[in-house]
Design a protein around this motif. Structure first.
Motif, PDB file in Angstrom:
ATOM      1  N   LYS A 111       3.440  11.244  -4.463  1.00 37.73           N
ATOM      2  CA  LYS A 111       3.608  11.248  -3.007  1.00 37.73           C
ATOM      3  C   LYS A 111       3.778  12.665  -2.469  1.00 37.73           C
ATOM      4  N   ARG A 158       1.839   7.690   6.325  1.00 32.91           N
ATOM      5  CA  ARG A 158       1.712   6.247   6.470  1.00 32.91           C
ATOM      6  C   ARG A 158       0.840   5.930   7.684  1.00 32.91           C
ATOM      7  N   GLY A 174       2.977   8.043   2.297  1.00 36.62           N
ATOM      8  CA  GLY A 174       2.511   6.699   1.994  1.00 36.62           C
ATOM      9  C   GLY A 174       1.595   6.564   0.802  1.00 36.62           C
ATOM     10  N   SER A 176       1.452   3.694  -2.618  1.00 36.56           N
ATOM     11  CA  SER A 176       2.521   2.755  -2.276  1.00 36.56           C
ATOM     12  C   SER A 176       3.465   2.588  -3.466  1.00 36.56           C
ATOM     13  N   SER A 177       4.745   2.886  -3.263  1.00 36.46           N
ATOM     14  CA  SER A 177       5.711   2.747  -4.356  1.00 36.46           C
ATOM     15  C   SER A 177       5.960   1.275  -4.691  1.00 36.46           C
ATOM     16  N   HIS A 178       5.934   0.396  -3.668  1.00 37.82           N
ATOM     17  CA  HIS A 178       6.116  -1.031  -3.923  1.00 37.82           C
ATOM     18  C   HIS A 178       4.988  -1.566  -4.807  1.00 37.82           C
ATOM     19  N   ARG A 210       2.618  -5.141   1.937  1.00 40.04           N
ATOM     20  CA  ARG A 210       2.770  -3.765   2.443  1.00 40.04           C
ATOM     21  C   ARG A 210       1.673  -3.422   3.443  1.00 40.04           C
ATOM     22  N   TYR A 243       2.949  -0.844   6.502  1.00 40.83           N
ATOM     23  CA  TYR A 243       3.656   0.255   5.853  1.00 40.83           C
ATOM     24  C   TYR A 243       2.680   1.143   5.084  1.00 40.83           C
ATOM     25  N   HIS A 244       1.542   0.571   4.693  1.00 44.87           N
ATOM     26  CA  HIS A 244       0.555   1.318   3.917  1.00 44.87           C
ATOM     27  C   HIS A 244      -0.847   0.886   4.296  1.00 44.87           C
ATOM     28  N   GLN A 299      -3.929   3.131   0.060  1.00 49.15           N
ATOM     29  CA  GLN A 299      -2.645   3.532  -0.511  1.00 49.15           C
ATOM     30  C   GLN A 299      -2.095   2.465  -1.449  1.00 49.15           C
ATOM     31  N   VAL A 300      -2.298   1.215  -1.092  1.00 45.66           N
ATOM     32  CA  VAL A 300      -1.840   0.108  -1.946  1.00 45.66           C
ATOM     33  C   VAL A 300      -2.689   0.024  -3.211  1.00 45.66           C
ATOM     34  N   GLY A 356      -1.703   2.728  -5.516  1.00 46.74           N
ATOM     35  CA  GLY A 356      -0.410   2.387  -6.105  1.00 46.74           C
ATOM     36  C   GLY A 356      -0.562   1.396  -7.243  1.00 46.74           C
TER      37      GLY A 356
END
Length: 226
Positions: free
Chosen positions: A70, A77, A87, A90-92, A145, A150-151, A155-156, A159
């Motif tokens: 990141k 984001r 963003g 995505s950490s999630h 997300r 959020y993303h 980004q997802v 991730g």
């Protein structure tokens, strides 16, 4: 009384549309990583299993990789979201991808319960079902997300890819550590012995912990009554 403005705890503060039920569900899905961390801590403390410790170590390493990525990529984001921090990725998504893929690799590639060593072994179809459930749940968290803005989809996806690479890479490393005897060596150290770290879950299921002792105690009570 203090008149200082109140602050929001960003760890659990999730923005969602209260008029949208799916958005409300996505807000709860955003808390899955925190819930998994609680599960990790509970299992580490209660089971003292080496495999759980190894998986948790890999999970934290995956989080460290996300932190570095990141701050290296520095992609913002989506503009319509008020979330703080970068963003990409995505950490999630990275967190749940690591968890689900490593769990799948463990259940299908390392976990080999033997009927003579366990009372309730998970059969291959059952392990496959758990793996599919874990992967599907991870996909739902990742999609949430995007839905909550959020993303971005990219980004997802990045991730998820980073989490998958970390999971496969760490699984290969732990397999090497086991094959070369490093795990066995670590289990014989004074620290591991003092903390009662064990390595049973590879051939037994967690639900079997202490079951044999309980059954033996129950059998003795029945014999005494008769």
């Amino acid at each position: 009384m203090s008149t200082a403005p109140l602050a929001s705890l960003s760890l659990t503060h999730v923005h969602y549309d209260p008029t949208d039920r799916l958005s409300y569900l996505c807000a709860f899905l955003a808390l899955v990583p925190q819930g998994l961390c609680v599960a990790y801590a509970t299992l580490v403390w209660s089971s003292r299993e080496a495999e759980v410790l190894l998986m948790f170590a890999g999970q934290m390493g995956c989080e460290a990789v996300n932190w570095v990525l990141k701050r290296y990529i520095k992609e913002e984001r989506p503009s319509q979201m008020h979330g703080k921090g970068y963003g990409m990725p995505s950490s999630h998504a990275q967190f749940v991808a690591f968890f689900s893929i490593y769990l799948t690799l463990f259940l299908l590639g390392r976990h080999t319960p033997h009927p003579s060593q366990t009372h309730t072994p998970l059969l291959l179809p059952e392990r496959l079902g758990v793996s599919v459930l874990a992967l599907g749940s991870a996909a739902a968290v990742a999609q949430s997300r995007i839905y909550l803005n959020y993303h971005t989809p990219r980004q997802v996806l990045v991730g998820c890819a980073a989490g998958a690479v970390c999971a496969v890479g760490w699984f290969v490393v732990t397999e090497w550590l086991r094959r070369e005897g490093w795990v066995e060596w670590a289990l014989e150290t004074r620290v591991s012995r003092g903390l009662r770290v064990r390595d049973l879950v590879v051939t037994e299921d967690l639900v079997d912990a202490g079951w044999a002792r309980w059954e033996e105690r129950r059998r003795r009570k029945l014999v005494k009554r008769t």
